[in-house]
Design an enzyme around this catalytic site. Structure first.
Site, PDB file in Angstrom:
ATOM      1  N   GLY A 120       0.834  -1.206   0.000  1.00  0.00           N
ATOM      2  CA  GLY A 120       0.000   0.000   0.000  1.00  0.00           C
ATOM      3  C   GLY A 120       0.856   1.238   0.000  1.00  0.00           C
TER       4      GLY A 120
ATOM      5  N   HIS B 115      13.643  11.991   3.024  1.00  0.00           N
ATOM      6  CA  HIS B 115      14.455  12.822   2.109  1.00  0.00           C
ATOM      7  C   HIS B 115      13.967  12.736   0.659  1.00  0.00           C
ATOM      8  CE1 HIS B 115      17.712   9.604   0.880  1.00  0.00           C
ATOM      9  NE2 HIS B 115      16.483   9.181   0.682  1.00  0.00           N
TER      10      HIS B 115
ATOM     11  N   ARG C 184      15.508   6.488   5.080  1.00  0.00           N
ATOM     12  CA  ARG C 184      15.732   7.103   3.763  1.00  0.00           C
ATOM     13  C   ARG C 184      14.409   7.297   3.006  1.00  0.00           C
ATOM     14  NH1 ARG C 184      20.726   3.775   1.341  1.00  0.00           N
ATOM     15  NH2 ARG C 184      19.448   1.986   1.921  1.00  0.00           N
TER      16      ARG C 184
ATOM     17  N   PHE D 170       2.299   4.656   1.988  1.00  0.00           N
ATOM     18  CA  PHE D 170       2.589   5.131   3.351  1.00  0.00           C
ATOM     19  C   PHE D 170       1.918   6.455   3.694  1.00  0.00           C
ATOM     20  CE2 PHE D 170       7.148   5.734   1.503  1.00  0.00           C
ATOM     21  CZ  PHE D 170       6.755   6.793   0.702  1.00  0.00           C
TER      22      PHE D 170
HETATM   23  C1  LIG Z   1      14.876   5.449  -0.965  1.00  0.00           C
HETATM   24  S1  LIG Z   1      14.025   3.960  -0.858  1.00  0.00           S
HETATM   25  C2  LIG Z   1      14.345   3.452   0.815  1.00  0.00           C
HETATM   26  C3  LIG Z   1      14.134   2.009   1.047  1.00  0.00           C
HETATM   27  C4  LIG Z   1      14.553   1.520   2.422  1.00  0.00           C
HETATM   28  N1  LIG Z   1      13.829   2.154   3.483  1.00  0.00           N
HETATM   29  C5  LIG Z   1      16.050   1.694   2.604  1.00  0.00           C
HETATM   30  O1  LIG Z   1      16.470   2.566   3.363  1.00  0.00           O
HETATM   31  O2  LIG Z   1      16.799   0.951   1.952  1.00  0.00           O
HETATM   32  C6  LIG Z   1      12.363   4.543  -0.781  1.00  0.00           C
HETATM   33  C7  LIG Z   1      11.361   3.449  -0.715  1.00  0.00           C
HETATM   34  O3  LIG Z   1      10.090   4.048  -0.596  1.00  0.00           O
HETATM   35  C8  LIG Z   1       9.187   3.225  -1.296  1.00  0.00           C
HETATM   36  N2  LIG Z   1       7.982   4.023  -1.630  1.00  0.00           N
HETATM   37  C9  LIG Z   1       7.892   5.043  -2.509  1.00  0.00           C
HETATM   38  N3  LIG Z   1       6.665   5.534  -2.522  1.00  0.00           N
HETATM   39  C10 LIG Z   1       5.951   4.807  -1.636  1.00  0.00           C
HETATM   40  C11 LIG Z   1       4.617   4.853  -1.197  1.00  0.00           C
HETATM   41  N4  LIG Z   1       3.764   5.759  -1.660  1.00  0.00           N
HETATM   42  N5  LIG Z   1       4.223   3.989  -0.257  1.00  0.00           N
HETATM   43  C12 LIG Z   1       5.103   3.067   0.249  1.00  0.00           C
HETATM   44  N6  LIG Z   1       6.385   2.981  -0.117  1.00  0.00           N
HETATM   45  C13 LIG Z   1       6.788   3.850  -1.057  1.00  0.00           C
HETATM   46  C14 LIG Z   1       9.941   2.810  -2.514  1.00  0.00           C
HETATM   47  O4  LIG Z   1       9.395   1.668  -3.113  1.00  0.00           O
HETATM   48  C15 LIG Z   1      11.314   2.588  -1.958  1.00  0.00           C
HETATM   49  O5  LIG Z   1      11.544   1.253  -1.609  1.00  0.00           O
END
Ligand SMILES: C[S@@+](CC[C@H](N)C(=O)[O-])C[C@H]1O[C@@H](n2cnc3c(N)ncnc32)[C@H](O)[C@@H]1O
Length: 609
Positions: A484, A506, A503, A486
């Site tokens: 879903g 940011h 992460r 976040f």
């Molecule tokens: C920069 S990555 C960080 C992943 C992980 N937390 C890490 O530090 O390795 C950002 C993550 O946010 C997820 N993401 C982006 N938009 C999202 C959304 N609307 N809902 C849930 N997850 C999302 C992406 O799929 C991605 O895996």
């Protein structure tokens, strides 16, 4: 005593005392290798065959002005040619020179050459001080022409230099030089001035040798780019009897100025060509060179065979990967290539692999960074203007790039290992990672805390990668998955003891961050803890932490993403209903900010809006 700015310290030019050859047993000449005999023979033949002006023209820059060549040849005569030989047996070298008809003359020091070798091959100062690299010098002259001679620097092949350094020294002959002697020492400044004109060689050290002749001698070293026809470096020494301190100081000042200009050029070029290095490393990863080289060094032909690419083009790539500006590969033996520690990390299965990061930075993010200037100038979002979609929408539609991105994120997370130890999770039962990627952080927390249950919220198309990873790590039965968004509190795991956003913030602007944090707040209990893992920007712009660069990455590769200062994070969290209670540093300038739900009595629980 001699001062040389080349190595930035005092050098004793005549610190090595030679023993009288007549009182020592002469070592067998066989201790001079065939290679060294050839080298010495080459020097002797050269001295026999070259006129003064030809020899000077040889070592000056290719298109040195005629007046410059004349200024040297009209005022100087050839004194000697120097070269390095690889023998610890100085008596054998002396005996070989006698056999060749030379007359041994005064002993001299190899300290200057030793220091140059130490700088060239990075021999630590402490090793030098303990005498681990000793260079002895032998001088000899033709009996029928006492004005000309040879100067041999003897370095022990078993000494501090490693095999690669010795090989480089044998092939490149960096220390070969021509020395000329001024007929009138008073003309030293004039000759130095002539050589310092445009088109001339660079000043390259020198000094005063008190033991040279009756009154000592001042020696100025020069060097030019390129090589002579014999493949020797273009090095010239100008010797003037007596002490010429002012000229020596001017020579050193010129050397310092030219070295600083050269270093600045190199520093700038290194940065300007950074994109080439990125691409060379990407090619290395795409061709799986590290995996092929993991077992043993291979020749270019073997690698070409394994990768199915043209051997000549591959050789050019390998040579560039050996360059110190990249340093992922090193020559090994005669014609093979081996991995360096850095290069090893580009193999897929290395424990700290950055294989996928190399491919992502060299591919997906490479093209978007190309649109940075337009992004700054016009405000167009670089990633979107290159790929036609916002980053995460693009990743949804492109599975190959999505897998690359997800694996690359997991590879760039060396700091995850410390989260389990810097934060106390002993009381926590359920930890929820929001936007947890492929579940790498949760896997590491599960490794350390066998009692933990975990929840992972991700975009539906990423959940599969997380499930596979946690399954492979043996933790699947302890994890639940929440596909879903976040920003939607309805998708959030409810009542976790610890929520993590690593992460994530940011990637987004303040409004979107508030939606994420409020959705978490709505699902949290008053006892929940929130961990924010980010790379805070320093308030001090000169701080060398890498977040300023990552901030640019956020500008290019996210819509509204940015790195923030600690204060900016604190204010965001406060607006979403959290109070910062602490911070723990992790590796690579990353830190965990620890926050709790506001404790103010009567505080309304924020809802996602
Ligand atoms: C920069 S990555 C960080 C992943 C992980 N937390 C890490 O530090 O390795 C950002 C993550 O946010 C997820 N993401 C982006 N938009 C999202 C959304 N609307 N809902 C849930 N997850 C999302 C992406 O799929 C991605 O895996």
């Amino acid at each position: 005593m001699v001062l040389s700015p080349g190595v930035g310290k005092t050098i004793v030019l005549n610190g090595v005392c030679m023993e009288s050859g007549s009182r020592r047993a002469v070592a067998p000449a066989s201790h001079v290798t065939g290679d060294d005999r050839r080298r010495i023979g080459e020097v002797r033949d050269y001295l026999r065959s070259r006129s003064d002006s030809d020899a000077v023209a040889d070592v000056l820059p290719l298109n040195a002005p005629l007046e410059m060549v004349e200024a040297v040849t009209e005022n100087c005569a050839v004194d000697h040619v120097g070269c390095l030989v690889f023998s610890s047996d100085i008596q054998a070298v002396r005996s070989h020179l006698r056999d060749l008809g030379f007359r041994l003359t005064r002993p001299s020091s190899g300290a200057l050459v030793r220091d140059r070798l130490a700088v060239r091959y990075r021999v630590p100062e402490t090793r030098l001080k303990s005498g681990c690299l000793d260079v002895k010098a032998v001088q000899a002259q033709f009996p029928d022409d006492m004005s000309r001679g040879v100067e041999l620097f003897c370095v022990d092949p078993g000494d501090e230099l490693d095999a690669l350094a010795l090989r480089d020294e044998r092939v490149a002959q960096h220390e070969n030089h021509l020395a000329v002697r001024l007929t009138d020492p008073a003309l030293l400044e004039e000759v130095r001035d002539a050589l310092g004109r445009p088109g001339g060689p660079r000043a390259d050290g020198g000094g005063y040798d008190p033991d040279h002749g009756e009154v000592g001698a001042t020696v100025l070293h020069f060097r030019a780019d390129g090589r002579t026809e014999l493949g020797w470096p273009r090095r010239l020494e100008v010797i003037a009897s007596g002490r010429h301190t002012d000229t020596l100081l001017r020579h050193f000042a010129a050397e310092t100025a030219s070295r600083e200009a050269d270093e600045e050029d190199r520093r700038l070029l290194r940065r300007l060509t950074g994109a080439w290095a990125t691409q060379a490393l990407r090619a290395m990863a795409e061709l799986d060179l590290s995996d092929h080289l993991a077992e043993r060094p291979l020749s270019c032909a073997e690698l070409a065979n394994l990768t199915g690419v043209d051997a000549d083009r591959l050789h050019r790539l390998l040579r560039a990967l050996c360059h110190p500006w990249i340093g992922a590969v090193a020559p090994s033996g005669r014609a093979a290539f081996a991995l360096t520690d850095l290069g090893r990390r580009l193999s897929r299965d290395a424990p700290n692999s950055m294989h996928h990061l190399a491919r992502m930075y060299g591919d997906l993010f490479y093209a978007s960074f190309g649109a940075l200037t337009e992004g700054i100038r016009d405000g167009a979002q670089p990633f979107t203007s290159v790929y036609g979609q916002a980053p995460f929408d693009y990743l949804t539609d492109h599975s190959r790039q999505r897998h690359l991105f997800t694996r690359a994120m997991a590879e760039g997370s060396a700091f995850f290992a410390d989260v389990a130890t810097v934060v106390d999770l002993s009381e926590a039962a359920l930890v929820a990672d929001i936007g947890g990627g492929n579940g790498e952080l949760l896997a590491q927390l599960c490794d350390t805390h066998p009692h933990l249950k975990c929840a992972l919220l991700e975009r539906p198309e990423v959940i599969g990668a997380a499930r596979d990873n946690l399954d492979a790590r043996g933790h699947l039965d302890r994890c639940s998955f929440f596909p879903g968004s976040f920003t939607d509190s309805a998708h959030m795991p409810v009542g976790a003891d610890v929520y993590i956003v690593a992460r994530i913030l940011h990637d987004w602007d303040d409004e979107k961050c508030l939606s994420i944090l409020r959705a978490i707040r709505a699902a949290a209990t008053t006892e929940s803890t929130l961990l924010v893992i980010e790379r805070p920007l320093s308030d001090d712009p000169s701080d060398p932490c890498v977040s300023a660069l990552w901030d640019l990455n956020m500008l290019v590769n996210n819509v509204g993403g940015r790195e923030r200062t600690r204060d900016e994070y604190r204010r965001l969290l406060d607006r979403a209903g959290f109070t910062v209670i602490g911070e723990r540093p992790l590796r690579l300038d990353i830190s965990v900010t620890i926050a709790r739900v506001h404790e103010t009595p009567g505080t309304a629980r924020p809802t996602a809006d």
